[in-house]
Motif scaffolding. Structure first.
Motif, mmCIF file in Angstrom:
data_model
loop_
_atom_site.group_PDB
_atom_site.id
_atom_site.type_symbol
_atom_site.label_atom_id
_atom_site.label_comp_id
_atom_site.label_asym_id
_atom_site.label_seq_id
_atom_site.Cartn_x
_atom_site.Cartn_y
_atom_site.Cartn_z
ATOM 1 N N THR A 89 -27.181 15.796 -95.067
ATOM 2 C CA THR A 89 -27.828 14.667 -94.271
ATOM 3 C C THR A 89 -27.819 15.082 -92.842
ATOM 4 O O THR A 89 -28.761 14.555 -92.138
ATOM 5 C CB THR A 89 -27.025 13.513 -94.717
ATOM 6 O OG1 THR A 89 -25.732 13.729 -94.459
ATOM 7 C CG2 THR A 89 -27.258 13.045 -96.143
ATOM 8 N N ASN A 90 -27.271 16.062 -92.407
ATOM 9 C CA ASN A 90 -26.973 16.412 -91.016
ATOM 10 C C ASN A 90 -27.280 17.915 -90.733
ATOM 11 O O ASN A 90 -26.472 18.610 -90.883
ATOM 12 C CB ASN A 90 -25.595 15.720 -90.353
ATOM 13 C CG ASN A 90 -25.383 15.979 -88.938
ATOM 14 O OD1 ASN A 90 -26.688 16.371 -88.193
ATOM 15 N ND2 ASN A 90 -24.431 16.161 -88.215
ATOM 16 N N ASP A 271 -37.094 21.532 -88.090
ATOM 17 C CA ASP A 271 -38.197 20.893 -88.459
ATOM 18 C C ASP A 271 -38.231 19.819 -89.564
ATOM 19 O O ASP A 271 -38.692 18.731 -89.404
ATOM 20 C CB ASP A 271 -39.392 21.925 -89.039
ATOM 21 C CG ASP A 271 -39.738 22.813 -87.852
ATOM 22 O OD1 ASP A 271 -39.575 22.491 -86.698
ATOM 23 O OD2 ASP A 271 -40.262 23.843 -88.282
ATOM 24 N N TYR A 272 -37.017 20.020 -90.447
ATOM 25 C CA TYR A 272 -36.758 19.019 -91.372
ATOM 26 C C TYR A 272 -35.674 18.166 -91.271
ATOM 27 O O TYR A 272 -35.145 17.461 -92.067
ATOM 28 C CB TYR A 272 -36.457 19.781 -92.871
ATOM 29 C CG TYR A 272 -37.728 20.445 -93.419
ATOM 30 C CD1 TYR A 272 -38.408 19.481 -94.290
ATOM 31 C CD2 TYR A 272 -38.056 21.836 -93.133
ATOM 32 C CE1 TYR A 272 -39.150 20.245 -95.111
ATOM 33 C CE2 TYR A 272 -39.147 22.112 -93.889
ATOM 34 C CZ TYR A 272 -39.733 21.407 -94.711
ATOM 35 O OH TYR A 272 -40.872 21.857 -95.472
ATOM 36 N N ARG A 273 -35.356 18.079 -89.761
ATOM 37 C CA ARG A 273 -33.936 16.861 -89.468
ATOM 38 C C ARG A 273 -34.163 15.645 -90.123
ATOM 39 O O ARG A 273 -33.442 15.160 -90.687
ATOM 40 C CB ARG A 273 -34.081 16.997 -87.978
ATOM 41 C CG ARG A 273 -33.041 16.182 -87.503
ATOM 42 C CD ARG A 273 -33.210 15.750 -86.022
ATOM 43 N NE ARG A 273 -34.457 15.199 -85.736
ATOM 44 C CZ ARG A 273 -34.708 14.871 -84.442
ATOM 45 N NH1 ARG A 273 -34.161 15.179 -83.607
ATOM 46 N NH2 ARG A 273 -35.869 14.243 -84.333
ATOM 47 N N ASP A 274 -35.499 14.966 -89.938
ATOM 48 C CA ASP A 274 -35.605 13.716 -90.451
ATOM 49 C C ASP A 274 -35.628 13.572 -92.128
ATOM 50 O O ASP A 274 -35.101 12.720 -92.649
ATOM 51 C CB ASP A 274 -37.161 12.821 -89.864
ATOM 52 C CG ASP A 274 -36.778 12.819 -88.447
ATOM 53 O OD1 ASP A 274 -35.840 12.604 -87.905
ATOM 54 O OD2 ASP A 274 -37.748 12.735 -87.891
ATOM 55 N N PHE A 275 -36.016 14.510 -92.770
ATOM 56 C CA PHE A 275 -36.144 14.690 -94.040
ATOM 57 C C PHE A 275 -34.709 14.726 -94.423
ATOM 58 O O PHE A 275 -34.482 14.120 -95.576
ATOM 59 C CB PHE A 275 -36.592 16.158 -94.520
ATOM 60 C CG PHE A 275 -36.639 16.419 -95.939
ATOM 61 C CD1 PHE A 275 -37.192 15.884 -97.046
ATOM 62 C CD2 PHE A 275 -35.683 17.313 -96.319
ATOM 63 C CE1 PHE A 275 -37.094 16.303 -98.358
ATOM 64 C CE2 PHE A 275 -35.439 17.501 -97.524
ATOM 65 C CZ PHE A 275 -36.091 17.150 -98.695
ATOM 66 N N PHE A 276 -33.863 15.552 -93.983
ATOM 67 C CA PHE A 276 -32.512 15.535 -94.471
ATOM 68 C C PHE A 276 -31.667 14.178 -94.005
ATOM 69 O O PHE A 276 -30.736 14.022 -94.932
ATOM 70 C CB PHE A 276 -31.767 16.793 -93.918
ATOM 71 C CG PHE A 276 -32.028 17.987 -94.334
ATOM 72 C CD1 PHE A 276 -31.467 18.614 -95.785
ATOM 73 C CD2 PHE A 276 -32.723 19.014 -93.637
ATOM 74 C CE1 PHE A 276 -32.047 19.632 -96.330
ATOM 75 C CE2 PHE A 276 -33.131 20.239 -94.310
ATOM 76 C CZ PHE A 276 -32.789 20.655 -95.765
ATOM 77 N N LYS A 277 -31.986 13.594 -93.000
ATOM 78 C CA LYS A 277 -31.282 12.660 -92.770
ATOM 79 C C LYS A 277 -31.510 11.388 -93.769
ATOM 80 O O LYS A 277 -30.796 10.462 -93.993
ATOM 81 C CB LYS A 277 -31.879 11.999 -91.118
ATOM 82 C CG LYS A 277 -31.050 10.480 -90.735
ATOM 83 C CD LYS A 277 -31.800 10.498 -89.274
ATOM 84 C CE LYS A 277 -30.767 9.273 -88.854
ATOM 85 N NZ LYS A 277 -31.384 8.817 -87.520
ATOM 86 N N ALA A 278 -32.805 11.421 -94.091
ATOM 87 C CA ALA A 278 -33.234 10.694 -95.092
ATOM 88 C C ALA A 278 -32.483 10.674 -96.797
ATOM 89 O O ALA A 278 -32.409 9.693 -97.425
ATOM 90 C CB ALA A 278 -34.838 10.411 -95.605
ATOM 91 N N ASN A 279 -32.107 11.921 -96.740
ATOM 92 C CA ASN A 279 -31.176 12.097 -97.941
ATOM 93 C C ASN A 279 -30.064 11.196 -98.268
ATOM 94 O O ASN A 279 -29.818 10.936 -99.353
ATOM 95 C CB ASN A 279 -30.489 13.369 -98.005
ATOM 96 C CG ASN A 279 -31.515 14.405 -98.375
ATOM 97 O OD1 ASN A 279 -32.514 14.291 -98.934
ATOM 98 N ND2 ASN A 279 -31.302 15.695 -98.258
ATOM 99 N N ALA A 280 -29.472 10.515 -97.171
ATOM 100 C CA ALA A 280 -28.374 9.380 -97.449
ATOM 101 C C ALA A 280 -28.758 8.301 -98.030
ATOM 102 O O ALA A 280 -27.923 7.568 -98.876
ATOM 103 C CB ALA A 280 -28.103 9.031 -95.905
#
Length: 312
Positions: A89-90, A271-280
């Motif tokens: 997520t981070n 580039d995928y920072r927001d994508f991974f953050k949304a995993n939560a």
């Protein structure tokens, strides 16, 4: 009819998807919609629903809707149960970046035979054994696989071939690979991940590797056991499967360099920072699961036993 938000495949990839995965281009809209409706009907499941993500599971299951449902359920079930292994997520996590920068894994730019499986190049033991755990390693692997699901059509259609260089692996590194941790990673790979492992080639293996390999091999299904090869220091036998030119420059090949691969992965994580953050926000709630809850003891085995998985 709504237009799908997916990448257009080049002619070679599209032909392979039709032939190898039983993809019917005219039916993609209906197939993706059916999978999305099923997700929305599951009270226990919070999953991504974008077209490209759902298409990855359909392709990974050769367009068997029931298998795709099973994999999506397992994907989020195991990520919820073991987030320290499987849910990134981070992207700024210092352990994640340090392992990436060690060059533990890179995906090489040219697929095998130009149009074929993506090649994962893994260097076991290139990190301090007293600083990182097995779950740290799994965490990195899963983060990169998340990106492959979204953007690597060669990996999704032809699968992944791994080359694992064990030259720097010490006994301490191998001892980190506990049976419990290995079981989690293998079950996730075989039951939850829509990326087909086509082959794994171990090279530069020390004498102590035999014990580890004998522990590892029985955990896979018989089909996957046949896809594991140990080459020792006999690189000629590796080249019979993966010609030298498809290896990194550091190994005498022409397929990019480890340094370039590290830089590319760091850029992708940014580039995928927001994508991974949304995993939560995605996962499962076993209290809301219709029918019986997941039996994790049966899934992973009890008292050291392990249920064999027969998958493609």
């Amino acid at each position: 009819m709504l237009k799908l938000s997916i990448r257009t495949l080049n002619p070679q990839l599209q032909q392979a998807a039709i032939k190898e995965l039983h993809e019917v281009p005219e039916r993609l809209t209906a197939d993706i919609a059916a999978l999305r409706i099923w997700i929305q009907q599951q009270p226990h499941l919070r999953a991504r629903e974008d077209d490209q993500f759902l298409l990855a599971f359909l392709r990974g299951c050769k367009f068997s809707l029931e298998k795709a449902k099973h994999k999506i359920d397992r994907f989020y079930t195991l990520r919820t149960k073991y987030p320290e292994f499987f849910s990134v997520t981070n992207v700024h996590d210092h352990k994640l970046r340090e392992l990436i920068n060690s060059g533990i894994i890179v995906y090489l730019p040219t697929p095998l035979n130009e149009v074929g499986p993506r090649i994962a190049f893994i260097r076991s033991g290139c990190y301090p054994a007293d600083k990182f755990t097995m779950q740290d390693i799994a965490h990195v692997m899963e983060g990169i696989q998340d990106i492959l699901l979204l953007e690597d059509d060669y990996a999704l259609i032809f699968g992944i071939v791994s080359v694992i260089d064990v030259k720097k692996a010490s006994t301490a590194h191998l001892m980190q690979m506990t049976p419990a941790g290995l079981k989690k990673m293998i079950v996730f790979s075989e039951e939850a991940l829509p990326l087909r492992a086509k082959a794994a080639h171990f090279t530069n293996t020390p004498s102590s590797f035999e014990t580890f390999f004998n522990l590892l091999k029985p955990m896979f299904s018989k089909k996957h056991q046949q896809r594991l090869s140990v080459h020792g220091n006999k690189l000629d036998s590796l080249y019979e499967h993966i010609p030298l030119k498809y290896l990194p420059k550091e190994y005498g090949g022409e397929n990019g360099s480890i340094e370039e691969g590290i830089a590319e992965l760091n850029k992708k994580l940014d580039d995928y920072r927001d994508f991974f953050k949304a995993n939560a926000q995605y996962g499962t709630d076993e209290k809301l699961r219709p029918g019986k809850p997941i039996d994790f003891d049966n899934l992973f085995g009890m008292e050291g036993s392990f249920r064999k998985l027969e998958v493609d």
